[in-house]
Design a protein around this motif. Structure first.
Motif, PDB file in Angstrom:
ATOM      1  N   GLN A  53      -2.299   2.785   9.787  1.00  0.00           N
ATOM      2  CA  GLN A  53      -3.247   3.878  10.033  1.00  0.00           C
ATOM      3  C   GLN A  53      -3.197   4.347  11.485  1.00  0.00           C
ATOM      4  O   GLN A  53      -4.078   5.116  11.910  1.00  0.00           O
ATOM      5  N   ASP A 102      14.141  -8.304   4.121  1.00  0.00           N
ATOM      6  CA  ASP A 102      13.969  -6.864   3.974  1.00  0.00           C
ATOM      7  C   ASP A 102      13.890  -6.614   2.471  1.00  0.00           C
ATOM      8  O   ASP A 102      14.841  -6.926   1.744  1.00  0.00           O
ATOM      9  N   VAL A 103      12.781  -6.068   2.006  1.00  0.00           N
ATOM     10  CA  VAL A 103      12.573  -5.972   0.548  1.00  0.00           C
ATOM     11  C   VAL A 103      13.496  -4.954  -0.119  1.00  0.00           C
ATOM     12  O   VAL A 103      13.544  -4.873  -1.345  1.00  0.00           O
ATOM     13  N   GLY A 156       2.668  -7.477   9.259  1.00  0.00           N
ATOM     14  CA  GLY A 156       1.805  -6.303   9.290  1.00  0.00           C
ATOM     15  C   GLY A 156       0.334  -6.678   9.358  1.00  0.00           C
ATOM     16  O   GLY A 156      -0.039  -7.864   9.355  1.00  0.00           O
ATOM     17  N   GLY A 157      -0.517  -5.638   9.391  1.00  0.00           N
ATOM     18  CA  GLY A 157      -1.956  -5.867   9.532  1.00  0.00           C
ATOM     19  C   GLY A 157      -2.529  -6.692   8.397  1.00  0.00           C
ATOM     20  O   GLY A 157      -3.213  -7.706   8.616  1.00  0.00           O
ATOM     21  N   LEU A 158      -2.264  -6.297   7.165  1.00  0.00           N
ATOM     22  CA  LEU A 158      -2.769  -7.068   6.028  1.00  0.00           C
ATOM     23  C   LEU A 158      -1.897  -8.290   5.776  1.00  0.00           C
ATOM     24  O   LEU A 158      -2.400  -9.350   5.384  1.00  0.00           O
ATOM     25  N   THR A 218      -7.602   1.244   5.720  1.00  0.00           N
ATOM     26  CA  THR A 218      -7.861  -0.071   6.309  1.00  0.00           C
ATOM     27  C   THR A 218      -7.249  -0.100   7.704  1.00  0.00           C
ATOM     28  O   THR A 218      -6.161   0.456   7.923  1.00  0.00           O
ATOM     29  N   ASN A 260       3.340  -7.204  -0.562  1.00  0.00           N
ATOM     30  CA  ASN A 260       2.466  -6.489   0.372  1.00  0.00           C
ATOM     31  C   ASN A 260       3.209  -5.440   1.206  1.00  0.00           C
ATOM     32  O   ASN A 260       2.638  -4.428   1.583  1.00  0.00           O
ATOM     33  N   LYS A 318       3.137   4.560  -5.015  1.00  0.00           N
ATOM     34  CA  LYS A 318       2.035   3.632  -5.317  1.00  0.00           C
ATOM     35  C   LYS A 318       1.508   3.840  -6.744  1.00  0.00           C
ATOM     36  O   LYS A 318       1.025   2.894  -7.365  1.00  0.00           O
ATOM     37  N   THR A 378      -5.177  -0.998  10.101  1.00  0.00           N
ATOM     38  CA  THR A 378      -3.915  -1.708  10.376  1.00  0.00           C
ATOM     39  C   THR A 378      -2.966  -0.726  11.055  1.00  0.00           C
ATOM     40  O   THR A 378      -3.241   0.478  11.103  1.00  0.00           O
ATOM     41  N   PRO A 379      -1.810  -1.214  11.507  1.00  0.00           N
ATOM     42  CA  PRO A 379      -0.836  -0.291  12.119  1.00  0.00           C
ATOM     43  C   PRO A 379      -0.436   0.870  11.208  1.00  0.00           C
ATOM     44  O   PRO A 379      -0.046   1.935  11.696  1.00  0.00           O
ATOM     45  N   LEU A 410      -7.008  -0.366  -2.581  1.00  0.00           N
ATOM     46  CA  LEU A 410      -7.891  -0.272  -1.415  1.00  0.00           C
ATOM     47  C   LEU A 410      -7.705   1.059  -0.715  1.00  0.00           C
ATOM     48  O   LEU A 410      -6.640   1.679  -0.807  1.00  0.00           O
ATOM     49  N   ARG A 432      10.941  -8.555   8.017  1.00  0.00           N
ATOM     50  CA  ARG A 432      12.278  -8.115   8.453  1.00  0.00           C
ATOM     51  C   ARG A 432      12.666  -8.819   9.729  1.00  0.00           C
ATOM     52  O   ARG A 432      13.822  -9.158   9.942  1.00  0.00           O
TER      53      ARG A 432
HETATM   54  N1  LIG Z   1      -3.754   0.280   5.854  1.00  0.00           N
HETATM   55  C1  LIG Z   1      -4.206   1.045   4.862  1.00  0.00           C
HETATM   56  O1  LIG Z   1      -4.994   1.989   5.076  1.00  0.00           O
HETATM   57  C2  LIG Z   1      -3.792   0.752   3.449  1.00  0.00           C
HETATM   58  C3  LIG Z   1      -4.494   1.402   2.407  1.00  0.00           C
HETATM   59  C4  LIG Z   1      -4.118   1.153   1.097  1.00  0.00           C
HETATM   60  C5  LIG Z   1      -3.077   0.284   0.823  1.00  0.00           C
HETATM   61  N2  LIG Z   1      -2.423  -0.310   1.870  1.00  0.00           N
HETATM   62  C6  LIG Z   1      -1.298  -1.185   1.521  1.00  0.00           C
HETATM   63  O2  LIG Z   1      -1.457  -2.438   2.164  1.00  0.00           O
HETATM   64  C7  LIG Z   1      -0.169  -3.044   2.331  1.00  0.00           C
HETATM   65  C8  LIG Z   1      -0.033  -3.563   3.745  1.00  0.00           C
HETATM   66  O3  LIG Z   1      -0.050  -2.448   4.637  1.00  0.00           O
HETATM   67  P1  LIG Z   1      -0.675  -2.543   6.098  1.00  0.00           P
HETATM   68  O4  LIG Z   1      -1.828  -1.634   6.119  1.00  0.00           O
HETATM   69  O5  LIG Z   1      -0.848  -3.954   6.508  1.00  0.00           O
HETATM   70  O6  LIG Z   1       0.478  -1.836   6.928  1.00  0.00           O
HETATM   71  P2  LIG Z   1       1.373  -2.346   8.133  1.00  0.00           P
HETATM   72  O7  LIG Z   1       0.569  -3.037   9.144  1.00  0.00           O
HETATM   73  O8  LIG Z   1       2.189  -1.154   8.508  1.00  0.00           O
HETATM   74  O9  LIG Z   1       2.290  -3.451   7.424  1.00  0.00           O
HETATM   75  C9  LIG Z   1       3.318  -3.111   6.545  1.00  0.00           C
HETATM   76  C10 LIG Z   1       4.377  -4.192   6.680  1.00  0.00           C
HETATM   77  O10 LIG Z   1       5.406  -3.900   5.726  1.00  0.00           O
HETATM   78  C11 LIG Z   1       6.610  -4.232   6.343  1.00  0.00           C
HETATM   79  N3  LIG Z   1       7.765  -3.548   5.772  1.00  0.00           N
HETATM   80  C12 LIG Z   1       8.028  -2.228   5.728  1.00  0.00           C
HETATM   81  N4  LIG Z   1       9.218  -2.012   5.171  1.00  0.00           N
HETATM   82  C13 LIG Z   1       9.727  -3.231   4.857  1.00  0.00           C
HETATM   83  C14 LIG Z   1      10.917  -3.677   4.284  1.00  0.00           C
HETATM   84  N5  LIG Z   1      11.893  -2.821   3.889  1.00  0.00           N
HETATM   85  N6  LIG Z   1      11.111  -5.005   4.102  1.00  0.00           N
HETATM   86  C15 LIG Z   1      10.166  -5.884   4.487  1.00  0.00           C
HETATM   87  N7  LIG Z   1       9.011  -5.538   5.080  1.00  0.00           N
HETATM   88  C16 LIG Z   1       8.808  -4.219   5.254  1.00  0.00           C
HETATM   89  C17 LIG Z   1       6.449  -3.833   7.792  1.00  0.00           C
HETATM   90  O11 LIG Z   1       7.406  -4.587   8.497  1.00  0.00           O
HETATM   91  P3  LIG Z   1       7.790  -4.401  10.035  1.00  0.00           P
HETATM   92  O12 LIG Z   1       6.733  -5.221  10.730  1.00  0.00           O
HETATM   93  O13 LIG Z   1       9.157  -4.964  10.106  1.00  0.00           O
HETATM   94  O14 LIG Z   1       7.711  -2.922  10.297  1.00  0.00           O
HETATM   95  C18 LIG Z   1       5.023  -4.219   8.064  1.00  0.00           C
HETATM   96  O15 LIG Z   1       4.926  -5.517   8.589  1.00  0.00           O
HETATM   97  C19 LIG Z   1       0.846  -1.968   1.966  1.00  0.00           C
HETATM   98  O16 LIG Z   1       1.305  -2.186   0.652  1.00  0.00           O
HETATM   99  C20 LIG Z   1       0.031  -0.695   2.030  1.00  0.00           C
HETATM  100  O17 LIG Z   1       0.552   0.353   1.243  1.00  0.00           O
HETATM  101  C21 LIG Z   1      -2.762  -0.111   3.154  1.00  0.00           C
END
Ligand SMILES: NC(=O)c1ccc[n+]([C@@H]2O[C@H](COP(=O)([O-])OP(=O)(O)OC[C@H]3O[C@@H](n4cnc5c(N)ncnc54)[C@H](OP(=O)(O)O)[C@@H]3O)[C@@H](O)[C@H]2O)c1
Length: 234
Positions: A178, A55-56, A16-18, A173, A78, A144, A175-176, A170, A39
């Motif tokens: 959003q 897969d978590v 993922g993005g982060l 941000t 994450n 959360k 990332t995908p 946070l 995954r």
């Molecule tokens: N972006 C924001 O605005 C934001 C704000 C606050 C907090 N956060 C937190 O930051 C963290 C990272 O999010 P992100 O923004 O980087 O989002 P992201 O790009 O959508 O990444 C999320 C990742 O989680 C993985 N995932 C989802 N379900 C899963 C599962 N069952 N088992 C294993 N992996 C799984 C996804 O895997 P796949 O690649 O296989 O789909 C994806 O790679 C999250 O905890 C999110 O809640 C994000």
């Protein structure tokens, strides 16, 4: 305080993005090895990064990850999902999936890796959200908020054994997660991860990455109308 130098780091949701930023920044800060758990694992072109299928929500996959990555010293929970929808009307499966992925997944991972973290006197990093304290994310906020409290409870259980437990909070941000959002002024993933790892290496318990998150957190001590002003007129 937990140094990334020579650490062995496991990052969930590494594609993922982060997640990808956690992987590459951990390497850049001197990690010996990073397990990039996803995954659908991919190659990273770096022999310090080991792709791991995870897969978590799958307890068997977590058992396999624990066996493969038992030398982990820093666990970064994450991975998360954010299906939109109201708590009253969204399919119940979406609500359950939020809880399973965003709360039960990190709890299972932490239980599986606690012995390794204890023996290394390492660290747990749980990625929460401004939505841990703000209800607009509906079911996601519920998951959360519960992760926030699970992080606090894990800290009580793990810190006596020398394990640092860092909750990271946070706002929006880029990332995908959003995708399709029209939020402006979003954080950059690199800035978020730098703030989280700075806090980890400084020995902190919590990091509130941006001003939005700090404002929302501060409002928790106010009447509920401070966060939800529309309620004031009702
Ligand atoms: N972006 C924001 O605005 C934001 C704000 C606050 C907090 N956060 C937190 O930051 C963290 C990272 O999010 P992100 O923004 O980087 O989002 P992201 O790009 O959508 O990444 C999320 C990742 O989680 C993985 N995932 C989802 N379900 C899963 C599962 N069952 N088992 C294993 N992996 C799984 C996804 O895997 P796949 O690649 O296989 O789909 C994806 O790679 C999250 O905890 C999110 O809640 C994000």
């Amino acid at each position: 305080m937990t140094s990334l130098k020579d650490a062995t780091v496991l990052v969930t949701g590494a594609n993922g993005g982060l997640g990808a930023e956690f992987v590459t920044t951990a390497v850049a800060r001197g990690a010996r090895l990073v397990y990039a758990a996803a995954r659908d694992p991919k190659g990273w072109g770096d022999n310090r990064v080991v792709p791991l299928q995870l897969d978590v929500t799958d307890p068997d996959a977590i058992d396999r990850a624990r066996e493969r990555a038992g030398d982990t010293t820093i666990l970064v929970n994450n991975a998360a999902i954010f299906p939109r929808g109201d708590l009253l009307t969204a399919p119940l499966d979406d609500i359950t999936a939020n809880i399973e992925t965003n709360l039960i997944g990190p709890i299972r991972l932490t239980r599986a890796f606690a012995p390794a973290l204890r023996s290394a006197e390492g660290a747990l990093v749980n990625v929460g959200s401004v939505l841990s304290w703000f209800a607009v994310g509906k079911a996601h906020s519920v998951s959360k908020a519960a992760l926030w409290m699970a992080t606090n409870a894990f800290r009580l259980e793990l810190s006596p054994d020398g394990v640092q437990v860092l909750g990271a909070y946070l706002g929006p941000t880029d990332t995908p997660m959003q995708a399709g959002s029209n939020a402006t002024g979003m954080n950059k993933p690199a800035d978020v991860v730098a703030a989280v790892f700075d806090a980890l290496e400084a020995g902190q318990h919590e990091v509130l990455v941006d001003e939005t998150t700090k404002r929302v957190h501060a409002a928790l001590s106010q009447p509920v109308t401070a966060l939800y002003p529309a309620l004031a007129s009702r």
